[in-house]
Design a protein around this motif. Structure first.
Motif, PDB file in Angstrom:
ATOM      1  N   GLU A  31       3.024  -3.057   1.287  1.00 55.07           N
ATOM      2  CA  GLU A  31       3.408  -1.955   0.398  1.00 55.07           C
ATOM      3  C   GLU A  31       2.576  -1.966  -0.876  1.00 55.07           C
ATOM      4  OE1 GLU A  31       5.486   1.383  -1.062  1.00 55.07           O
ATOM      5  OE2 GLU A  31       5.082   0.563   0.930  1.00 55.07           O
ATOM      6  N   SER A  32       2.348  -3.159  -1.467  1.00 55.71           N
ATOM      7  CA  SER A  32       1.508  -3.232  -2.665  1.00 55.71           C
ATOM      8  C   SER A  32       0.075  -2.837  -2.360  1.00 55.71           C
ATOM      9  CB  SER A  32       1.550  -4.654  -3.247  1.00 55.71           C
ATOM     10  OG  SER A  32       2.821  -4.938  -3.804  1.00 55.71           O
ATOM     11  N   VAL A  33      -0.413  -3.205  -1.185  1.00 52.08           N
ATOM     12  CA  VAL A  33      -1.759  -2.804  -0.777  1.00 52.08           C
ATOM     13  C   VAL A  33      -1.851  -1.282  -0.703  1.00 52.08           C
ATOM     14  CG1 VAL A  33      -3.423  -2.819   1.131  1.00 52.08           C
ATOM     15  CG2 VAL A  33      -2.301  -4.947   0.427  1.00 52.08           C
ATOM     16  N   ARG A  34      -0.838  -0.652  -0.094  1.00 49.85           N
ATOM     17  CA  ARG A  34      -0.832   0.815   0.030  1.00 49.85           C
ATOM     18  C   ARG A  34      -0.814   1.478  -1.339  1.00 49.85           C
ATOM     19  NH1 ARG A  34       2.292   4.823  -0.635  1.00 49.85           N
ATOM     20  NH2 ARG A  34       4.060   3.502  -1.237  1.00 49.85           N
ATOM     21  N   ILE A  35       0.021   0.962  -2.250  1.00 48.07           N
ATOM     22  CA  ILE A  35       0.103   1.537  -3.589  1.00 48.07           C
ATOM     23  C   ILE A  35      -1.244   1.430  -4.300  1.00 48.07           C
ATOM     24  CG2 ILE A  35       1.118   1.209  -5.883  1.00 48.07           C
ATOM     25  CD1 ILE A  35       3.714   0.365  -4.437  1.00 48.07           C
ATOM     26  N   ALA A  36      -1.875   0.261  -4.209  1.00 48.63           N
ATOM     27  CA  ALA A  36      -3.167   0.057  -4.865  1.00 48.63           C
ATOM     28  C   ALA A  36      -4.216   1.021  -4.325  1.00 48.63           C
ATOM     29  CB  ALA A  36      -3.619  -1.386  -4.691  1.00 48.63           C
ATOM     30  N   LYS A  37      -4.269   1.186  -3.009  1.00 51.74           N
ATOM     31  CA  LYS A  37      -5.245   2.110  -2.407  1.00 51.74           C
ATOM     32  C   LYS A  37      -4.985   3.539  -2.856  1.00 51.74           C
ATOM     33  CE  LYS A  37      -4.715   1.072   1.929  1.00 51.74           C
ATOM     34  NZ  LYS A  37      -4.948   1.155   3.392  1.00 51.74           N
ATOM     35  N   ASP A  38      -3.711   3.936  -2.921  1.00 55.13           N
ATOM     36  CA  ASP A  38      -3.388   5.306  -3.323  1.00 55.13           C
ATOM     37  C   ASP A  38      -3.794   5.577  -4.767  1.00 55.13           C
ATOM     38  OD1 ASP A  38      -2.390   5.778  -0.830  1.00 55.13           O
ATOM     39  OD2 ASP A  38      -0.273   5.705  -1.392  1.00 55.13           O
ATOM     40  N   VAL A  39      -3.475   4.642  -5.672  1.00 58.82           N
ATOM     41  CA  VAL A  39      -3.790   4.840  -7.096  1.00 58.82           C
ATOM     42  C   VAL A  39      -5.301   4.877  -7.299  1.00 58.82           C
ATOM     43  CG1 VAL A  39      -3.627   3.830  -9.405  1.00 58.82           C
ATOM     44  CG2 VAL A  39      -1.627   3.809  -7.889  1.00 58.82           C
ATOM     45  N   ILE A  40      -6.013   3.942  -6.689  1.00 57.42           N
ATOM     46  CA  ILE A  40      -7.472   3.897  -6.858  1.00 57.42           C
ATOM     47  C   ILE A  40      -8.127   5.115  -6.213  1.00 57.42           C
ATOM     48  CG2 ILE A  40      -9.560   2.617  -6.243  1.00 57.42           C
ATOM     49  CD1 ILE A  40      -7.857   0.056  -6.453  1.00 57.42           C
ATOM     50  N   GLY A  41      -7.676   5.476  -5.019  1.00 52.54           N
ATOM     51  CA  GLY A  41      -8.256   6.617  -4.330  1.00 52.54           C
ATOM     52  C   GLY A  41      -8.052   7.918  -5.075  1.00 52.54           C
ATOM     53  N   ALA A  42      -6.938   8.031  -5.819  1.00 55.89           N
ATOM     54  CA  ALA A  42      -6.664   9.262  -6.559  1.00 55.89           C
ATOM     55  C   ALA A  42      -7.471   9.359  -7.846  1.00 55.89           C
ATOM     56  CB  ALA A  42      -5.174   9.357  -6.880  1.00 55.89           C
ATOM     57  N   GLY A  43      -7.996   8.230  -8.330  1.00 56.55           N
ATOM     58  CA  GLY A  43      -8.667   8.266  -9.613  1.00 56.55           C
ATOM     59  C   GLY A  43     -10.164   8.065  -9.579  1.00 56.55           C
ATOM     60  N   ALA A  44     -10.692   7.563  -8.479  1.00 54.85           N
ATOM     61  CA  ALA A  44     -12.125   7.290  -8.400  1.00 54.85           C
ATOM     62  C   ALA A  44     -12.880   8.487  -7.841  1.00 54.85           C
ATOM     63  CB  ALA A  44     -12.375   6.063  -7.528  1.00 54.85           C
TER      64      ALA A  44
END
Length: 287
Positions: A31-44
């Motif tokens: 779940e933490s991996v998914r959250i990290a990917k979502d946040v980074i993917g939305a901002g980069a």
């Protein structure tokens, strides 16, 4: 190794990122991996996600990063692995790393100033600032990011014989299964108790073999030197620690093991560590 490429244009950052997700992190906290990917993917501006299945694919992903800035999603061991790989490829000075700590061992990440929450760490990847860090490099080309300790303390990973040979582990597992159960017995620890070591700092002897010591610790500072602390064995009142700052530290004596960050190494009879000032860059929250 699975790779997922996405491209988004946002004003938050123009970075092109390579997100390498350590397999241990995926198993420990998906779940933490998914959250990290979502946040980074939305901002980069552009994100490429790599899901390596093991250390070899992890190394290949970093080697093929091109102009992308690597982001490691994993625990302390994953961070040390990434720094070691880049150091041995002589690419560390030109590569800024980012980390999203996921997993059980994150004390090193915390000590370096990386947020341990997935959202905060991912935002630091996008909005943080690069900071140069000192590094200890030993005479076997190993690296130390945090503190090394002699003797090693618990909660560490030790390289084991046959670790890279699955067939050998399978055979041992089968033998253990077929062997009759035996009651556990205490095994004496040959490294328990005081050690007799010579500790030299910049060529001068801080403590010699005639003085038994309880512990030795070496920590890279931010001034191009390492903080060295030797605790002699106390008789009666507690002995005063011996303190020094040095660019080169050599420990020698009887065979000893040491803990460098998250890994126990040795036994060795001598080892030298040299401070490399500002040798690597880590993205941390902007002050």
């Amino acid at each position: 190794m699975a790779e997922v490429a996405t491209s988004r244009i946002f004003s938050a950052t123009s970075d092109q990122l390579l997100v390498v997700v350590d397999p241990v992190a995926r198993r420990a906290d998906g779940e933490s991996v998914r959250i990290a990917k979502d946040v980074i993917g939305a901002g980069a501006a552009s994100t490429k996600v790599c899901l390596p299945d093991g250390p070899e694919e992890f190394a290949r992903a970093l080697a093929r990063r091109g102009s992308r800035r690597p982001v490691v999603v994993g625990d302390d061991r994953a961070l040390v692995r990434a720094v070691t790989l880049l150091h041995r490829r002589r690419e560390l000075a030109d590569c800024a790393l980012s980390l999203v700590p996921v997993g059980g061992a994150v004390s090193l990440a915390r000590s370096l100033g990386v947020p341990t929450g997935a959202v905060a760490a991912a935002r630091a990847v996008l909005d943080g600032a690069e900071r140069r860090m000192d590094l200890l490099v030993d005479d076997s080309d190993g690296v130390v990011l945090g503190t090394l300790r002699i003797p090693p303390v618990g909660g560490v990973t030790r390289a084991r014989e046959g670790a890279g040979r699955p067939w050998l582990r399978t055979c041992r597992s089968l033998m253990h299964t077929l062997a009759p159960a035996r009651p556990p017995r205490a095994v004496p620890d040959p490294e328990a108790g005081p050690a007799r070591l010579r500790v030299e700092v910049d060529g001068s002897t801080l403590v010699d073999l005639h003085q038994p010591v309880e512990s030795v610790s070496v920590t890279p500072d931010v001034s191009g030197t390492a903080r060295v602390e030797v605790r002699p064995v106390s008789v009666g009142a507690e002995a005063t620690p011996l303190l020094a700052e040095a660019r080169t530290v050599t420990v020698s004596g009887a065979h000893f093991r040491y803990r460098a960050d998250a890994v126990v190494s040795g036994p060795v009879r001598t080892r030298t560590w040299v401070v490399r000032e500002g040798a690597w860059r880590l993205t941390l929250p902007a002050r």
